[in-house]
Design a protein around this motif. Structure first.
Motif, PDB file in Angstrom:
ATOM      1  N   CYS A 188     -23.212 -30.782  56.556  1.00 47.06           N
ATOM      2  CA  CYS A 188     -23.521 -29.618  57.396  1.00 47.06           C
ATOM      3  C   CYS A 188     -24.426 -29.951  58.576  1.00 47.06           C
ATOM      4  O   CYS A 188     -24.239 -29.410  59.670  1.00 47.06           O
ATOM      5  N   THR A 191     -24.858 -32.251  50.489  1.00 49.70           N
ATOM      6  CA  THR A 191     -23.926 -31.439  51.278  1.00 49.70           C
ATOM      7  C   THR A 191     -24.559 -31.013  52.593  1.00 49.70           C
ATOM      8  O   THR A 191     -23.919 -31.058  53.655  1.00 49.70           O
ATOM      9  N   PRO A 201     -17.634 -24.416  58.159  1.00 47.83           N
ATOM     10  CA  PRO A 201     -16.599 -23.745  57.358  1.00 47.83           C
ATOM     11  C   PRO A 201     -16.972 -23.744  55.878  1.00 47.83           C
ATOM     12  O   PRO A 201     -17.466 -24.739  55.341  1.00 47.83           O
ATOM     13  N   GLY A 202     -16.713 -22.643  55.220  1.00 48.21           N
ATOM     14  CA  GLY A 202     -17.010 -22.560  53.795  1.00 48.21           C
ATOM     15  C   GLY A 202     -16.181 -23.518  52.968  1.00 48.21           C
ATOM     16  O   GLY A 202     -16.665 -24.088  51.976  1.00 48.21           O
ATOM     17  N   ASP A 203     -14.920 -23.746  53.371  1.00 49.98           N
ATOM     18  CA  ASP A 203     -14.061 -24.659  52.619  1.00 49.98           C
ATOM     19  C   ASP A 203     -14.568 -26.089  52.676  1.00 49.98           C
ATOM     20  O   ASP A 203     -14.359 -26.873  51.743  1.00 49.98           O
ATOM     21  N   LEU A 204     -15.221 -26.450  53.781  1.00 49.83           N
ATOM     22  CA  LEU A 204     -15.773 -27.799  53.895  1.00 49.83           C
ATOM     23  C   LEU A 204     -16.901 -28.008  52.894  1.00 49.83           C
ATOM     24  O   LEU A 204     -17.012 -29.073  52.271  1.00 49.83           O
ATOM     25  N   VAL A 229     -11.604 -26.691  59.762  1.00 51.43           N
ATOM     26  CA  VAL A 229     -10.971 -26.220  58.519  1.00 51.43           C
ATOM     27  C   VAL A 229     -10.710 -24.735  58.664  1.00 51.43           C
ATOM     28  O   VAL A 229     -11.628 -23.966  58.944  1.00 51.43           O
ATOM     29  N   LYS A 230      -9.505 -24.333  58.468  1.00 50.55           N
ATOM     30  CA  LYS A 230      -9.154 -22.922  58.599  1.00 50.55           C
ATOM     31  C   LYS A 230      -9.497 -22.189  57.323  1.00 50.55           C
ATOM     32  O   LYS A 230      -9.174 -22.616  56.225  1.00 50.55           O
ATOM     33  N   GLU A 231     -10.252 -21.071  57.494  1.00 49.01           N
ATOM     34  CA  GLU A 231     -10.623 -20.272  56.322  1.00 49.01           C
ATOM     35  C   GLU A 231      -9.389 -19.629  55.712  1.00 49.01           C
ATOM     36  O   GLU A 231      -8.526 -19.172  56.434  1.00 49.01           O
ATOM     37  N   LYS A 235     -25.404 -19.350  54.651  1.00 45.71           N
ATOM     38  CA  LYS A 235     -24.453 -19.875  53.676  1.00 45.71           C
ATOM     39  C   LYS A 235     -24.793 -19.545  52.221  1.00 45.71           C
ATOM     40  O   LYS A 235     -24.076 -19.978  51.326  1.00 45.71           O
ATOM     41  N   GLU A 243     -17.207 -26.328  50.042  1.00 46.14           N
ATOM     42  CA  GLU A 243     -16.603 -26.332  48.723  1.00 46.14           C
ATOM     43  C   GLU A 243     -15.966 -27.680  48.411  1.00 46.14           C
ATOM     44  O   GLU A 243     -16.032 -28.172  47.268  1.00 46.14           O
ATOM     45  N   ALA A 244     -15.354 -28.304  49.418  1.00 44.97           N
ATOM     46  CA  ALA A 244     -14.752 -29.618  49.202  1.00 44.97           C
ATOM     47  C   ALA A 244     -15.812 -30.653  48.857  1.00 44.97           C
ATOM     48  O   ALA A 244     -15.603 -31.512  47.990  1.00 44.97           O
TER      49      ALA A 244
END
Length: 301
Positions: free
Chosen positions: A207, A202, A185-188, A299-301, A118, A190-191
Motif C-alpha cells: 500500500c 501489506t 484497491p481492496g482486492d489488492l 485492479v478492478k473492484e 481501509k 485481499e490478495a
C-alpha cells in the motif's frame, strides 16, 4: 441520355471539442495565466535584484534593476556571519522544526488516513466529523489556548512548543484519507493477505508505494506551512537562539526602529532570498514523486 444527379456529401464539420492532440486555444485564459505568472514571479525577481545591492543602492536605485555595485556574495557572507552567525542558527532551528514537525505530521497523516480509509471500527463517522471540523478551524484560533496549555506544562520557550503543535495536520489527514480510499484497491490488499502477508507487510510493501503521490503532497504542504510558520513561534518563544528564520528576519527588519539599532535592510533581503532557496530545491527534488501511482486502479473492484 438522362444525366443522373450527383449527390454532394457535406464535409464533416471540425470538432470544437478540446482533445490532447488538438487543444482548443483560449486567448482569455492565456492572458489570465500570464497575469498570474507575472504576479508570482515579479516579487521573486524584485527580491533577487535587490539582494545584489548594498544598503546605499537600495534607496537610490530603481527597485527592478541592479545597482551600481554587485554585492550579492558580499551580502551572503555578511548575512551568514552577522551577530556571530545567528542566521545559521536560525536556519538550523527551522530545519529542526520542519524535519520533526512536518515529517511527523506527514507520518501521522499517512498512518491515520490509511487506517480510516481501509478499516472499519466503531465511531468512524464521528472521527470523520471531527477531522472535517478541525480543517475548518484556523490555526490562529488555537494558538492562544495552545500557549496556555504548554505554559502549564512548562514547555514554552523550548523547541517542543513549536514541534508538537506542528505534528497535527487535519488537512493532511483528510487528504490522505481520501487519497488512500481511491488509490488502494481492496482486492489488492485481499490478495496480499491470502498470500500470507501480515497487516504491517501489506501496508509497507503493497500500500505505501501506492500512497507515494499523496504522501509527497502532504509533505510539501506541511513543510511549507512549518517553514513559513510565524505566529506560533512568536507567542511560544522568547529566546532568540530558538527563533526560526521567520522570526529572526523580522527581528533584523525591526532592528532599525530600536534605539541605537543598526539598519541592515540589505541583510534582511539577502536572508529572505536564502530562506526560499531550500523550498525551491525541495519542490524540484520531490516533483518526480508527484505523479499518479502506476498501480492505482490497476485492479478492478
Amino acid at each position: 441520355m438522362v444525366a443522373t444527379p450527383t449527390l454532394r456529401v457535406p464535409a464533416p464539420r471540425r470538432s470544437r471539442l478540446s482533445t490532447p492532440s488538438n487543444p482548443r486555444r483560449s486567448p482569455l485564459l492565456t492572458v489570465l495565466t500570464g497575469v498570474v505568472l507575472l504576479y508570482s514571479l515579479v516579487p521573486l525577481f524584485w527580491l533577487l535584484i535587490n539582494s545584489t545591492k548594498n544598503q546605499r543602492d537600495l534607496f537610490s536605485t530603481f527597485g527592478l534593476w541592479f545597482g551600481s555595485e554587485f554585492s550579492l556574495f558580499e551580502n551572503i557572507g555578511r548575512a551568514l556571519t552577522y551577530d556571530d552567525g545567528i542566521f545559521v542558527r536560525w536556519l538550523g532551528n527551522t530545519v529542526l522544526y520542519v524535519v520533526a514537525g512536518a515529517g511527523g505530521a506527514t507520518l501521522l497523516a499517512v498512518l491515520g488516513g490509511y487506517a480510516l480509509a481501509k478499516f472499519d471500527f466503531p465511531g468512524k463517522k464521528a472521527v470523520f466529523a471531527v477531522v472535517i471540523g478541525a480543517v475548518a478551524v484556523p490555526g490562529t484560533a488555537l494558538a492562544v489556548p495552545t500557549f496556555w496549555m504548554f505554559s502549564a506544562m512548562e514547555l514554552t520557550d523550548t523547541p517542543w512548543s513549536v514541534i508538537i503543535p506542528s505534528l497535527i495536520s487535519p488537512f493532511g489527514l483528510y487528504l490522505m484519507w481520501t487519497f488512500a480510499n481511491q488509490a488502494i484497491p481492496g482486492d489488492l490488499m485481499e490478495a496480499a493477505r491470502i498470500d500470507g502477508a501480515s497487516e504491517f507487510r501489506t501496508f509497507w510493501q503493497v500500500c505505501l508505494p501506492l500512497l507515494a503521490p499523496g504522501t509527497v503532497t502532504v509533505l510539501l504542504f506541511t513543510m511549507v506551512a512549518t517553514w513559513n510558520n510565524y505566529f506560533l513561534p512568536l507567542i511560544m518563544l522568547r529566546d532568540p537562539d530558538w527563533y526560526p528564520l521567520t522570526l529572526g528576519l523580522n527581528q533584523w527588519n525591526s532592528q532599525a526602529g530600536t534605539a541605537g539599532g543598526e539598519a541592515i535592510f540589505d541583510l534582511v533581503l539577502t536572508g529572505s532570498l536564502l530562506t526560499i532557496i531550500p523550498l525551491v530545491i525541495a519542490f524540484l527534488f520531490l516533483q518526480r514523486f508527484w505523479q499518479s501511482g502506476l498501480a492505482a486502479g490497476g485492479v478492478k473492484e
